[in-house]
Design an enzyme around this catalytic site. Structure first.
Site, PDB file in Angstrom:
ATOM      1  N   CYS A   2      88.707  49.504 -16.982  1.00 11.21           N
ATOM      2  CA  CYS A   2      88.709  48.594 -18.137  1.00 11.21           C
ATOM      3  C   CYS A   2      87.515  47.666 -18.003  1.00 11.21           C
ATOM      4  O   CYS A   2      86.937  47.505 -16.951  1.00 11.21           O
ATOM      5  CB  CYS A   2      89.993  47.785 -18.143  1.00 11.21           C
ATOM      6  SG  CYS A   2      91.454  48.837 -18.179  1.00 11.21           S
ATOM      7  N   ARG A  27      81.835  52.278 -20.154  1.00  7.84           N
ATOM      8  CA  ARG A  27      82.840  52.555 -19.108  1.00  7.84           C
ATOM      9  C   ARG A  27      83.982  53.401 -19.646  1.00  7.84           C
ATOM     10  O   ARG A  27      84.816  53.875 -18.888  1.00  7.84           O
ATOM     11  CB  ARG A  27      83.384  51.233 -18.557  1.00  7.84           C
ATOM     12  CG  ARG A  27      82.351  50.368 -17.869  1.00  7.84           C
ATOM     13  CD  ARG A  27      82.847  48.946 -17.704  1.00  7.84           C
ATOM     14  NE  ARG A  27      83.993  48.879 -16.810  1.00  7.84           N
ATOM     15  CZ  ARG A  27      83.920  48.453 -15.547  1.00  7.84           C
ATOM     16  NH1 ARG A  27      82.751  48.079 -15.077  1.00  7.84           N
ATOM     17  NH2 ARG A  27      84.975  48.412 -14.775  1.00  7.84           N
ATOM     18  N   TRP A  79      91.200  51.051 -20.829  1.00  5.24           N
ATOM     19  CA  TRP A  79      91.263  52.502 -20.609  1.00  5.24           C
ATOM     20  C   TRP A  79      92.685  52.752 -20.125  1.00  5.24           C
ATOM     21  O   TRP A  79      93.055  52.344 -19.015  1.00  5.24           O
ATOM     22  CB  TRP A  79      90.240  52.913 -19.559  1.00  5.24           C
ATOM     23  CG  TRP A  79      89.973  54.366 -19.446  1.00  5.24           C
ATOM     24  CD1 TRP A  79      89.147  55.124 -20.235  1.00  5.24           C
ATOM     25  CD2 TRP A  79      90.516  55.288 -18.484  1.00  5.24           C
ATOM     26  NE1 TRP A  79      89.149  56.428 -19.821  1.00  5.24           N
ATOM     27  CE2 TRP A  79      89.984  56.570 -18.750  1.00  5.24           C
ATOM     28  CE3 TRP A  79      91.398  55.153 -17.442  1.00  5.24           C
ATOM     29  CZ2 TRP A  79      90.300  57.702 -18.008  1.00  5.24           C
ATOM     30  CZ3 TRP A  79      91.715  56.271 -16.688  1.00  5.24           C
ATOM     31  CH2 TRP A  79      91.171  57.540 -16.984  1.00  5.24           C
ATOM     32  N   ASN A 105      92.272  44.462 -15.089  1.00  2.22           N
ATOM     33  CA  ASN A 105      91.747  45.786 -14.753  1.00  2.22           C
ATOM     34  C   ASN A 105      92.370  46.160 -13.418  1.00  2.22           C
ATOM     35  O   ASN A 105      92.327  45.392 -12.466  1.00  2.22           O
ATOM     36  CB  ASN A 105      90.214  45.740 -14.628  1.00  2.22           C
ATOM     37  CG  ASN A 105      89.621  47.118 -14.407  1.00  2.22           C
ATOM     38  OD1 ASN A 105      90.291  48.133 -14.574  1.00  2.22           O
ATOM     39  ND2 ASN A 105      88.357  47.158 -14.034  1.00  2.22           N
ATOM     40  N   GLY A 106      93.003  47.365 -13.357  1.00  2.00           N
ATOM     41  CA  GLY A 106      93.639  47.770 -12.106  1.00  2.00           C
ATOM     42  C   GLY A 106      95.047  48.272 -12.391  1.00  2.00           C
ATOM     43  O   GLY A 106      95.425  48.509 -13.536  1.00  2.00           O
ATOM     44  N   GLU A 486      77.257  71.202  -9.017  1.00  2.00           N
ATOM     45  CA  GLU A 486      76.874  70.014  -9.801  1.00  2.00           C
ATOM     46  C   GLU A 486      76.429  70.423 -11.205  1.00  2.00           C
ATOM     47  O   GLU A 486      76.789  69.785 -12.199  1.00  2.00           O
ATOM     48  CB  GLU A 486      75.768  69.253  -9.074  1.00  2.00           C
ATOM     49  CG  GLU A 486      75.169  68.093  -9.828  1.00  2.00           C
ATOM     50  CD  GLU A 486      76.169  67.016 -10.252  1.00  2.00           C
ATOM     51  OE1 GLU A 486      77.305  67.010  -9.737  1.00  2.00           O
ATOM     52  OE2 GLU A 486      75.820  66.207 -11.125  1.00  2.00           O
ATOM     53  N   LYS A 490      78.107  69.097 -14.730  1.00  2.00           N
ATOM     54  CA  LYS A 490      77.352  68.509 -15.845  1.00  2.00           C
ATOM     55  C   LYS A 490      77.699  69.220 -17.151  1.00  2.00           C
ATOM     56  O   LYS A 490      77.976  68.600 -18.164  1.00  2.00           O
ATOM     57  CB  LYS A 490      75.846  68.629 -15.581  1.00  2.00           C
ATOM     58  CG  LYS A 490      75.298  67.686 -14.547  1.00  2.00           C
ATOM     59  CD  LYS A 490      75.233  66.283 -15.066  1.00  2.00           C
ATOM     60  CE  LYS A 490      76.047  65.208 -14.398  1.00  2.00           C
ATOM     61  NZ  LYS A 490      76.747  65.229 -13.231  1.00  2.00           N
ATOM     62  N   GLU A 493      81.361  68.438 -18.266  1.00  2.00           N
ATOM     63  CA  GLU A 493      81.776  67.078 -18.657  1.00  2.00           C
ATOM     64  C   GLU A 493      81.079  66.584 -19.918  1.00  2.00           C
ATOM     65  O   GLU A 493      81.590  65.672 -20.556  1.00  2.00           O
ATOM     66  CB  GLU A 493      81.583  66.092 -17.506  1.00  2.00           C
ATOM     67  CG  GLU A 493      80.172  65.853 -17.062  1.00  2.00           C
ATOM     68  CD  GLU A 493      80.103  64.816 -15.939  1.00  2.00           C
ATOM     69  OE1 GLU A 493      80.943  63.926 -15.862  1.00  2.00           O
ATOM     70  OE2 GLU A 493      79.174  64.927 -15.123  1.00  2.00           O
ATOM     71  N   HIS A 509      84.580  88.469  -4.738  1.00  2.00           N
ATOM     72  CA  HIS A 509      85.954  88.374  -4.183  1.00  2.00           C
ATOM     73  C   HIS A 509      86.947  87.939  -5.253  1.00  2.00           C
ATOM     74  O   HIS A 509      87.943  87.283  -4.945  1.00  2.00           O
ATOM     75  CB  HIS A 509      85.948  87.386  -3.003  1.00  2.00           C
ATOM     76  CG  HIS A 509      85.087  87.833  -1.872  1.00  2.00           C
ATOM     77  ND1 HIS A 509      85.470  88.800  -0.968  1.00  2.00           N
ATOM     78  CD2 HIS A 509      83.821  87.495  -1.541  1.00  2.00           C
ATOM     79  CE1 HIS A 509      84.481  89.018  -0.107  1.00  2.00           C
ATOM     80  NE2 HIS A 509      83.474  88.228  -0.423  1.00  2.00           N
ATOM     81  N   LYS A 608      83.056  55.879 -16.615  1.00  2.00           N
ATOM     82  CA  LYS A 608      81.908  55.866 -15.709  1.00  2.00           C
ATOM     83  C   LYS A 608      82.333  55.608 -14.271  1.00  2.00           C
ATOM     84  O   LYS A 608      81.764  56.136 -13.342  1.00  2.00           O
ATOM     85  CB  LYS A 608      80.891  54.786 -16.125  1.00  2.00           C
ATOM     86  CG  LYS A 608      79.644  54.742 -15.252  1.00  2.00           C
ATOM     87  CD  LYS A 608      78.891  56.064 -15.260  1.00  2.00           C
ATOM     88  CE  LYS A 608      77.691  56.064 -14.339  1.00  2.00           C
ATOM     89  NZ  LYS A 608      77.084  57.414 -14.246  1.00  2.00           N
TER      90      LYS A 608
HETATM   91  C1  AGP Z   1      79.648  62.611 -12.481  1.00  2.00           C
HETATM   92  O1  AGP Z   1      78.845  63.079 -13.572  1.00  2.00           O
HETATM   93  C2  AGP Z   1      80.961  62.074 -12.938  1.00  2.00           C
HETATM   94  N1  AGP Z   1      80.779  61.034 -13.884  1.00  2.00           N
HETATM   95  C3  AGP Z   1      81.901  61.740 -11.804  1.00  2.00           C
HETATM   96  O2  AGP Z   1      82.199  62.958 -11.167  1.00  2.00           O
HETATM   97  C4  AGP Z   1      81.400  60.744 -10.719  1.00  2.00           C
HETATM   98  O3  AGP Z   1      80.387  61.326  -9.972  1.00  2.00           O
HETATM   99  C5  AGP Z   1      82.584  60.425  -9.791  1.00  2.00           C
HETATM  100  O4  AGP Z   1      83.582  59.788 -10.549  1.00  2.00           O
HETATM  101  C6  AGP Z   1      82.189  59.548  -8.607  1.00  2.00           C
HETATM  102  O5  AGP Z   1      81.693  58.324  -9.078  1.00  2.00           O
HETATM  103  P1  AGP Z   1      80.930  57.356  -8.036  1.00  2.00           P
HETATM  104  O6  AGP Z   1      79.695  58.070  -7.584  1.00  2.00           O
HETATM  105  O7  AGP Z   1      80.637  56.127  -8.830  1.00  2.00           O
HETATM  106  O8  AGP Z   1      81.864  57.105  -6.897  1.00  2.00           O
END
Ligand code: AGP
Length: 613
Positions: A2, A27, A79, A105-106, A486, A490, A493, A509, A608
């Site tokens: 949040c 965020r 959120w 937040n939390g 990775e 990308k 997401e 496999h 984020k």
């Molecule tokens: C990466 O594109 C994502 N947004 C997500 O996997 C991110 O890397 C993960 O949440 C870890 O975040 P951090 O590096 O801030 O700990």
């Protein structure tokens, strides 16, 4: 995840709060709200929807005279964690009396028991949230001193919180507290602002205080009085934020993500700046705060992280084992925190986190510290919780990463890991000359990335051919296997295409059963060890009629006939190759998502920084 903003000062609190929420939109959130204190009354507006919707409601409800007069308030973007996105569940929440308001937040883990106890005392709740229970508890303890009531209530709370609380009876102060969710206080001229992220503050001041866990603070126009959990005043350092509001703007790019992809040469330059020692062929990483002798005493490295940071750690394993000859394990942070890991005194745990706030990674850090490990943080956000709780580490210096999909942070993580491996290697068997040569290769990284970016149009052309795919495989071997993981992340997401990163040897496999002419395969065919085996794997895919895209080294003509499309990468060392390759895959995924009209900077369901479990 949040967003929190609080303000007290001579400006229009409404304008400062709404402006701050806009800076926090990246965020990820689903509702927003604001509470102001004026003439002994609380004014609260909140609803499901975006900050712009809230702004319209504020302007429609409170006239300009009122908005100019009000100098204190708190605001929030939510959120959802407990309770769906609705007006009732949106923050701020009020206590039973309606005279106190709070944003949170939390996660309050024992909220159900507290709610039951309060309901038995006649409290009535309007929402499904854990947050509302907390403000009711604060109200239960409130007898005129808001800070004392907050401290008393928090003693009964289990879980995490970043909160800002106001009282209709105290129009000049905001009480804030944090445990597990970040809060930063900005100290301005006759004004003070508090937020969950420094990007909401830097338009007003760059002098900030990062609160520690269990800190409570009373905020007034004059500044902040910080206290510990026992309500005893403590002193906290004032830091200077070295990037300006402009850096957090898009700079003319369509999306933050594209800006951050193209920023990578500069970001990498900043990551490397002053950290390579050409004379001794090593890296200068003062944040490690460890002598060569202490570094030589480390026997094992354990890397913990999540998502993209976990993938960076998987590449780091290859670096540490090759350059430093050190056994290295990589663990998903949530797994590590709960499996009672075996930690020996000579272990070094490296926590990788762009935000420095990821709950699972933070918990893994705390577990490792609890068991006596030497813990190091690799973070991008200065003053973030993980950066401070590890007590030592290396900042990425990548600048603010606003796009939810991590790009420049990933490549800077790899660059920092490579420098760490160089440094550790030079405390062991790596010769000075070899170290110098590796340092020379590392220095070429920004230029390698520039050359990949120069090939953007070619990548756009390839992306246009595959933007309608429904499934994708990314294949790699060696240190290109995590790069494949990775690249798949990308694409997943930001374009919502189901993409899997796989070790190329693993395909036969089982997963190869999925291949047909509708399932493209993107293979890392870089001209490094393992390339010939990769070619064989690609041929197995083509035999199943899968369309194939090859990431190939410029000038390597042997492989191009094995694929339908190619993405060229400059010739470079196997140590640096993951970085330009990752950039090419970032561009590929970005353009596919753009062609599919996806909300690239704020993909659905994502935030984020994942500050909850
Ligand atoms: C990466 O594109 C994502 N947004 C997500 O996997 C991110 O890397 C993960 O949440 C870890 O975040 P951090 O590096 O801030 O700990």
């Amino acid at each position: 995840m949040c967003g929190i903003v609080g303000y007290v000062g001579s400006k229009s609190a409404c304008d400062v709060l709404l402006g701050g929420l806009k800076r926090l939109e990246y965020r990820g959130y689903d509702s927003a709200g604001i509470a102001v204190v004026e003439s002994g009354q609380l004014g609260i507006l909140k609803d499901k929807g975006k900050v712009r919707d809230l702004e319209q409601t504020v302007y429609a409800t409170w006239d300009e005279t009122f908005r100019r007069r009000v100098g204190l308030g708190i605001a929030h973007t939510r959120w959802a964690t407990h309770g769906s996105p609705t007006a009732a569940n949106a923050h701020p929440h009020t206590d039973q009396s309606g005279r106190l308001a709070m944003v949170h937040n939390g996660i309050i883990e024992n909220y159900a028991a507290l709610k039951q106890q309060l309901a038995a005392k006649g409290h009535r709740f309007l929402s499904q949230t854990d947050s509302e229970v907390l403000i009711h508890l604060i109200g239960e303890f409130y007898q005129g001193n808001l800070c004392e009531a907050v401290c008393a209530a928090l003693k009964h709370v289990e879980g995490t919180y970043g909160i800002a609380v106001v009282s209709a009876d105290a129009p000049e102060a905001i009480v804030v507290a944090r445990k597990g969710s970040p809060l930063v206080i900005g100290l301005g001229e006759n004004e003070t602002i508090v937020a969950s992220d420094v990007s909401a503050i830097i338009a007003h001041t760059r002098q900030v205080i990062y609160l520690d866990d269990d800190d409570v603070a009373i905020i007034t126009r004059a500044g902040a009085e910080v206290r510990n959990a026992h309500n005893v005043p403590v002193s906290r350092a004032v830091a200077n934020v070295d990037w300006d509001a402009g850096a957090a703007e898009k700079g003319g790019y369509e999306h933050f993500m594209l800006k951050e992809i193209f920023e990578q040469p500069d970001a990498l330059q900043n990551s490397l700046r002053g950290r390579l020692d050409p004379a001794m062929g090593t890296a200068i990483l003062s944040g490690l705060a460890l002598s060569p002798r202490e570094l030589a005493g480390i026997r094992r490295i354990v890397i913990v992280g999540c998502g993209t940071s976990l993938h960076a750690g998987m590449v780091g394993k290859y670096y540490f084992e090759e350059l430093a000859g050190m056994p290295t394990e990589v663990e998903q942070a949530a797994e590590y925190r709960y499996r009672n890991p075996i930690i020996q005194p000579e272990d070094m745990v490296v926590a990788i986190s762009q935000s420095g706030e990821t709950a699972d990674t933070l918990a893994a850090v705390r577990e490792a510290k609890q068991k006596g490990a030497l813990v190091v943080g690799l973070c991008n956000v200065v003053g973030s919780t993980i950066a401070r709780e590890t007590g030592r580490g290396i900042y990425l210096h990548a600048g603010p990463e606003i796009g939810v999909a991590s790009t420049k942070a990933f490549t800077c993580q790899l660059a920092v890991l490579l420098m760490m491996a160089l440094k550790l290697g030079r405390c062991r068997r790596l010769s000075r000359q070899t170290g110098i040569e590796i340092g020379d290769e590392i220095r070429t990284i920004p230029d390698l990335v520039k050359r990949v970016l120069a090939g953007n149009d070619e990548i756009v052309r390839v992306a246009q051919q595959y933007a309608t795919a429904r499934d994708f495989f990314f294949l790699g071997r060696g240190c290109m296997y995590p790069v494949a993981m990775e690249g798949a992340l990308k694409l997943k997401e930001i374009s919502y295409i189901h993409a899997e990163g796989y070790h190329a040897a693993e395909l036969k496999h089982g997963p190869i059963a999925l291949l047909d002419d509708q399932v493209p395969v993107l293979a890392m065919l870089n001209d490094i060890a393992g390339r010939d085996k990769m070619v064989s794997n690609v041929q197995e895919c083509r035999a199943r009629h899968a369309p194939t895209i090859g990431v190939v080294t410029e000038g390597d003509t042997d492989v191009v006939q094995n694929v339908d499309e190619i993405i060229r990468i400059p010739r470079c060392s196997h140590l640096t190759a993951p970085i330009p390759t990752a950039v090419a895959l970032q561009l590929f995924s970005y353009h596919v998502a753009r062609i599919r009209n996806c909300p690239i900077d704020q993909p659905r369901n994502l935030a984020k920084s994942v500050t909850v479990e």
